[in-house]
Design an enzyme around this catalytic site. Sequence first.
Site, short mmCIF file in Angstrom:
data_model
loop_
_atom_site.label_atom_id
_atom_site.label_comp_id
_atom_site.label_asym_id
_atom_site.label_seq_id
_atom_site.Cartn_x
_atom_site.Cartn_y
_atom_site.Cartn_z
N TRP A 11 -22.26 45.20 16.25
CA TRP A 11 -21.97 46.56 15.80
C TRP A 11 -22.13 47.56 16.94
CZ3 TRP A 11 -18.87 49.07 13.36
CH2 TRP A 11 -19.09 50.21 12.57
N SER A 138 -17.55 48.60 7.12
CA SER A 138 -17.07 48.53 8.51
C SER A 138 -17.60 47.29 9.21
CB SER A 138 -17.53 49.78 9.28
OG SER A 138 -18.91 50.03 9.04
N LYS A 191 -27.28 47.20 -0.34
CA LYS A 191 -26.06 46.42 -0.58
C LYS A 191 -26.14 45.05 0.08
CE LYS A 191 -24.29 46.98 3.75
NZ LYS A 191 -23.60 46.03 4.66
N ASP A 244 -19.14 50.15 0.87
CA ASP A 244 -19.88 49.17 1.67
C ASP A 244 -20.26 47.96 0.82
OD1 ASP A 244 -20.93 48.23 4.02
OD2 ASP A 244 -22.54 49.71 4.17
#
Length: 332
Positions: A11, A138, A191, A244
């Site tokens: 990331w 993402s 999540k 997400d």
Amino acid sequence: MRATVLGAGSWGTALASLLAGKGYTVTSWDKDAAVLDDIARNHRNERYLPGLHLPPTLHASAEVAKALEGAELVVLAVPSHAVRPVVIEAKRHVHAGTPIVCVAKGIELDTLMTMTEVVEDVLPVPLHPYLAVLSGPSFAKEVAKGLPTAVTVAARWERIAKQVQDAFHTKTFRPYTSGDVVGCEIGGCVKNVVAIAAGISDGMGFGANAMAALVTRGLAEITRLAVRKGANPLTLSGLAGLGDLVLTCSSDLSRNRTVGRGLAEGKTADAIQRELGQVAEGVRNARSARELAKRLGVEMPITEAIYRVLYEGLAPREAVTALMMRETKPEL
């Protein structure tokens, strides 16, 4: 603009590449000398983003002070358990007026602080207003490839949110602004736990009905926790919440979903993460989110079930049965 990205994992490298692709001078810092050498010499990060070429304006440094020299934007992209020690190391080299963008997702186990709360606990008070969060659906690999992506940038100061939004906005990367920092953080953290449950469901062949139920009820418990922490419930219906969650529960690129599938096959979480070679934040977050929920008196049955599978040896099938056989109640 000069930007520094602390953390050269998948990331951090994807965001560094995005910023460098805009013509910014970007420096990546990491503890892994081999990764930094690959970035500096070959304009690649074969360990975390194999096969992708990185812009020539992306540099690398193993020294925090050198990496942060002259930085007009700082991105904190280390795993959640490394946020506190990295910020302690970096704080003397960050100055008021410089936006600090936290993209780490987690709840610190010892303190039950969110990542921005950890950063604020370490940084001097004058730096607190410049802190922002970037979160949303993402995957790093897709961002690095330039595939269309939308995220949320949250900050207490609207000016800082807008500044970060402008810094990251490209024709393939669209940030929206928000003032709800805690909502974005809780959504981005919990999540990952629900995604482990989704992987278990898939791995055991439970079908589309079960997946829809998990995502919906998972969002309900994420929202309960976030609202108890002061979030706007509407935030959890947006990119940093539902967006997400859907992505992480449904894609084979999700490390947390992969952990769940492995658990369904009888593997241990440690063995699965060794195979992945990267951190699956949901494994840690299951513990910290459960403890935070207990402290705040929030019911989170999916999180509780995943905690018991990971840390108490409960069989995944028994966890599903326990969830289904809970006392019946109204939905809302």
